[in-house]
Design a protein around this motif. Structure first.
Motif, mmCIF file in Angstrom:
data_model
loop_
_atom_site.group_PDB
_atom_site.id
_atom_site.type_symbol
_atom_site.label_atom_id
_atom_site.label_comp_id
_atom_site.label_asym_id
_atom_site.label_seq_id
_atom_site.Cartn_x
_atom_site.Cartn_y
_atom_site.Cartn_z
ATOM 1 N N ASP A 114 2.453 -15.598 -7.861
ATOM 2 C CA ASP A 114 3.904 -15.730 -7.967
ATOM 3 C C ASP A 114 4.427 -16.677 -6.890
ATOM 4 O O ASP A 114 4.019 -16.616 -5.727
ATOM 5 C CB ASP A 114 4.565 -14.358 -7.804
ATOM 6 C CG ASP A 114 4.095 -13.609 -6.562
ATOM 7 O OD1 ASP A 114 4.859 -13.511 -5.583
ATOM 8 O OD2 ASP A 114 2.942 -13.133 -6.564
ATOM 9 N N HIS A 115 5.312 -17.578 -7.279
ATOM 10 C CA HIS A 115 5.935 -18.478 -6.316
ATOM 11 C C HIS A 115 6.913 -17.711 -5.420
ATOM 12 O O HIS A 115 7.612 -16.797 -5.873
ATOM 13 C CB HIS A 115 6.697 -19.602 -7.037
ATOM 14 C CG HIS A 115 5.794 -20.678 -7.572
ATOM 15 N ND1 HIS A 115 5.198 -20.593 -8.811
ATOM 16 C CD2 HIS A 115 5.404 -21.861 -7.027
ATOM 17 C CE1 HIS A 115 4.472 -21.690 -9.011
ATOM 18 N NE2 HIS A 115 4.574 -22.470 -7.957
ATOM 19 N N PHE A 116 6.957 -18.087 -4.159
ATOM 20 C CA PHE A 116 7.877 -17.441 -3.220
ATOM 21 C C PHE A 116 9.308 -17.458 -3.737
ATOM 22 O O PHE A 116 10.070 -16.518 -3.514
ATOM 23 C CB PHE A 116 7.846 -18.167 -1.864
ATOM 24 C CG PHE A 116 6.650 -17.835 -1.001
ATOM 25 C CD1 PHE A 116 5.479 -17.340 -1.541
ATOM 26 C CD2 PHE A 116 6.700 -18.035 0.372
ATOM 27 C CE1 PHE A 116 4.375 -17.050 -0.745
ATOM 28 C CE2 PHE A 116 5.609 -17.753 1.193
ATOM 29 C CZ PHE A 116 4.443 -17.259 0.627
ATOM 30 N N ALA A 122 6.990 -5.991 -3.188
ATOM 31 C CA ALA A 122 6.580 -4.633 -3.533
ATOM 32 C C ALA A 122 7.695 -3.659 -3.199
ATOM 33 O O ALA A 122 8.233 -3.675 -2.082
ATOM 34 C CB ALA A 122 5.312 -4.266 -2.775
ATOM 35 N N SER A 123 8.045 -2.812 -4.154
ATOM 36 C CA SER A 123 9.087 -1.820 -3.923
ATOM 37 C C SER A 123 8.538 -0.680 -3.066
ATOM 38 O O SER A 123 7.321 -0.530 -2.891
ATOM 39 C CB SER A 123 9.589 -1.265 -5.254
ATOM 40 O OG SER A 123 8.578 -0.472 -5.875
ATOM 41 N N ILE A 176 2.907 -20.023 -2.824
ATOM 42 C CA ILE A 176 2.481 -19.007 -3.785
ATOM 43 C C ILE A 176 1.908 -17.799 -3.044
ATOM 44 O O ILE A 176 1.193 -17.951 -2.063
ATOM 45 C CB ILE A 176 1.417 -19.588 -4.739
ATOM 46 C CG1 ILE A 176 2.024 -20.695 -5.609
ATOM 47 C CG2 ILE A 176 0.821 -18.517 -5.628
ATOM 48 C CD1 ILE A 176 1.025 -21.362 -6.536
ATOM 49 N N GLY A 177 2.227 -16.602 -3.541
ATOM 50 C CA GLY A 177 1.629 -15.375 -2.988
ATOM 51 C C GLY A 177 2.623 -14.455 -2.321
ATOM 52 O O GLY A 177 2.246 -13.666 -1.448
ATOM 53 N N GLY A 178 3.881 -14.505 -2.728
ATOM 54 C CA GLY A 178 4.911 -13.692 -2.079
ATOM 55 C C GLY A 178 4.699 -12.200 -2.236
ATOM 56 O O GLY A 178 4.929 -11.428 -1.293
ATOM 57 N N PHE A 179 4.257 -11.761 -3.415
ATOM 58 C CA PHE A 179 4.057 -10.324 -3.619
ATOM 59 C C PHE A 179 2.931 -9.808 -2.734
ATOM 60 O O PHE A 179 3.048 -8.731 -2.132
ATOM 61 C CB PHE A 179 3.753 -10.034 -5.090
ATOM 62 C CG PHE A 179 3.653 -8.570 -5.401
ATOM 63 C CD1 PHE A 179 4.790 -7.837 -5.731
ATOM 64 C CD2 PHE A 179 2.433 -7.903 -5.365
ATOM 65 C CE1 PHE A 179 4.705 -6.473 -6.006
ATOM 66 C CE2 PHE A 179 2.343 -6.551 -5.640
ATOM 67 C CZ PHE A 179 3.482 -5.829 -5.968
ATOM 68 N N ALA A 180 1.844 -10.572 -2.634
ATOM 69 C CA ALA A 180 0.727 -10.159 -1.776
ATOM 70 C C ALA A 180 1.181 -10.020 -0.335
ATOM 71 O O ALA A 180 0.836 -9.051 0.351
ATOM 72 C CB ALA A 180 -0.408 -11.178 -1.879
ATOM 73 N N LYS A 181 1.939 -10.988 0.138
ATOM 74 C CA LYS A 181 2.439 -10.943 1.513
ATOM 75 C C LYS A 181 3.307 -9.708 1.732
ATOM 76 O O LYS A 181 3.165 -8.999 2.730
ATOM 77 C CB LYS A 181 3.233 -12.214 1.832
ATOM 78 C CG LYS A 181 3.701 -12.324 3.268
ATOM 79 C CD LYS A 181 4.407 -13.653 3.494
ATOM 80 C CE LYS A 181 4.779 -13.835 4.962
ATOM 81 N NZ LYS A 181 5.645 -12.767 5.504
#
Length: 340
Positions: A114-116, A122-123, A176-181
Motif C-alpha cells: 500500500d502506498h503511504f 492498523a486499527s 510503499i509499506g504504510g500498513f506494515a510500518k
C-alpha cells in the motif's frame, strides 16, 4: 500437522486504482504503461477484454499473478490452498484483521504494498487481534513492506536515488509499506523500510550470496538451505532502532550492487542492507515475527531455486521453530550484528 497460510494484502484497492494518471509519483503504473515500458515481454496481456489496461489490470495481472508460484509450493507442502485476502477490495466492506479471519491461520503474511498516500494503518482492534494471534505456540507473523523510494522533498536527491536503482517503471517518489510500518510501530517494534537499494549480483548475473548471522539463522530455521533472495531492482533496508538490538535479530543481509550509481546509503559506508529480521518469543508472545521485503513471495525477479526453499520452510515452519521456542524461553538469544 500441516499449517494453514494466509496472505493479507493491506492495500486499499479502490484508492490504488483511482490514483490520477497525470500525477507520476506514488502510484502504480497502469497495465498499458507497463506493457509499453517492457515491450514486447507482456504482449499476451494486450487484449483489453480479458486484461483491463488500467491500474486494476496491473494489480491483477502483474502483482497478484506473481504470487501463484508461492501458492503452488505451499499446496505441495501442506495440502492446503493459500488464503488470499485484500484489505479493501473492489466493493465494501473493509476486511480488517480479526479473530474470525485468523481462527484457522497458522502463518499470516502481511504484504504491505500500500502506498503511504492511501493512509492504511492498523486499527486498535487489529493490533489486539495480532497480539492474541502471537500468543499461540509457533504462530508465525511475517510483515512485508516494500521500498521507500524518493523520501526526500528535494528533486536532486530523488534523481540520485532513481539513478541508483535504475527502474524506469518507478517514479521519482514511490513510498510503499504504510500498513506494515503502522502495525510494527503499534506492536512495539518501530522497524522502518528505508530506501530502494539495488541488490548485488554474482559473477553470472544472478542474485549475490546473502550474508548471514549463523547463530540466529540456525535458531529460527526459516532460512535453512536458503542462499539468495531475488534481484528486484529496489529493495528496502530494514532499519532497526538501537533500543531493539537485543530483541530483533538480523538473520540475513543482502549485498548492494557495487556497479550501480552512487546512493546516500552507500556513500555513508554501507555495502549491504538488512534483508530479513526475526523477533522470537518473549513477553506475552509464544509465536514468531519476521520482517522482510514483500517481493520475496514473487516469482519474476530470479533466484527461484533458493526462494522456493524459503517458501517450503515457511510452509513447514512449525516443526522448525519448536526447538528455538524452547531455547528462547530458557535463556534468550544473542543479538545480531548491525550492517557494516
Amino acid at each position: 500437522m500441516s499449517r494453514r497460510i494466509c496472505i493479507y494484502f493491506s492495500w486499499s484497492r479502490p484508492q490504488e486504482i483511482a490514483a490520477p494518471l497525470h500525477v507520476l509519483d506514488n502510484r502504480y503504473p497502469n497495465l498499458f504503461e507497463f506493457r509499453r515500458a517492457i515491450w514486447p515481454f507482456y504482449e499476451h496481456a494486450s487484449d483489453p477484454a480479458p486484461y483491463k489496461q488500467d491500474i486494476s489490470g496491473f494489480l491483477d495481472h502483474v502483482i497478484l499473478s506473481d504470487f501463484r508460484a508461492f501458492e503452488k509450493v505451499v499446496v505441495s507442502q501442506t495440502g492446503y490452498p493459500v488464503s488470499l485476502i485484500q484489505r479493501e477490495g473492489d466493493t465494501p466492506p473493509v476486511k480488517e484483521l480479526d479473530d474470525a479471519l485468523l481462527a484457522d491461520v497458522d502463518t499470516l503474511i502481511v504484504v504491505s504494498l500500500d502506498h503511504f498516500r492511501t493512509s492504511q494503518t492498523a486499527s486498535e482492534g487489529e493490533v489486539e487481534c495480532i497480539r492474541s494471534f502471537l500468543r499461540r505456540e509457533n504462530a508465525c507473523l511475517i510483515v512485508c513492506p516494500h521500498h521507500d523510494v524518493g523520501d526526500s522533498e528535494k528533486l536532486d536527491d530523488r534523481v540520485i536515488q532513481h539513478r541508483h536503482h535504475g527502474d524506469g517503471l518507478v517514479p521519482g517518489q514511490q513510498r510503499i509499506g504504510g500498513f506494515a510500518k503502522s502495525l510494527l510501530d503499534q506492536l512495539g517494534f518501530p522497524i522502518e523500510n528505508q530506501w530502494g537499494l539495488s541488490p548485488g549480483r554474482d559473477a553470472v548475473g544472478g542474485p549475490a550470496q546473502l550474508l548471514f548471522d549463523d547463530d540466529a539463522m540456525k535458531a529460527s530455521g526459516i532460512l535453512a538451505g536458503v542462499r539468495t533472495f531475488n534481484l528486484h531492482p529496489h529493495l528496502p533496508h530494514l532499519w532497526v532502532p538501537p533500543q531493539l538490538s537485543t530483541k530483533v535479530s538480523v538473520l540475513a543481509r543482502q549485498p548492494i550492487n557495487t556497479m550501480a550509481p552512487p546512493h546516500p546509503f552507500v556513500i555513508a559506508g554501507h555495502r549491504d542492507f538488512n534483508a530479513f529480521l526475526h523477533i522470537g518469543p518473549g513477553d506475552e508472545r509464544a509465536g514468531h515475527v519476521f520482517v522482510c521485503d514483500a517481493t520475496l513471495w514473487s516469482s519474476v525477479f530470479s533466484g527461484m531455486e533458493s526462494l522456493s526453499t524459503l517458501w517450503a520452510n515457511v510452509a513447514n515452519f512449525g516443526t522448525k521453530a519448536a526447538a528455538f521456542t524452547k531455547e528462547s524461553r530458557a535463556g534468550g538469544r544473542k543479538a545480531s550484528k548491525p550492517p557494516k
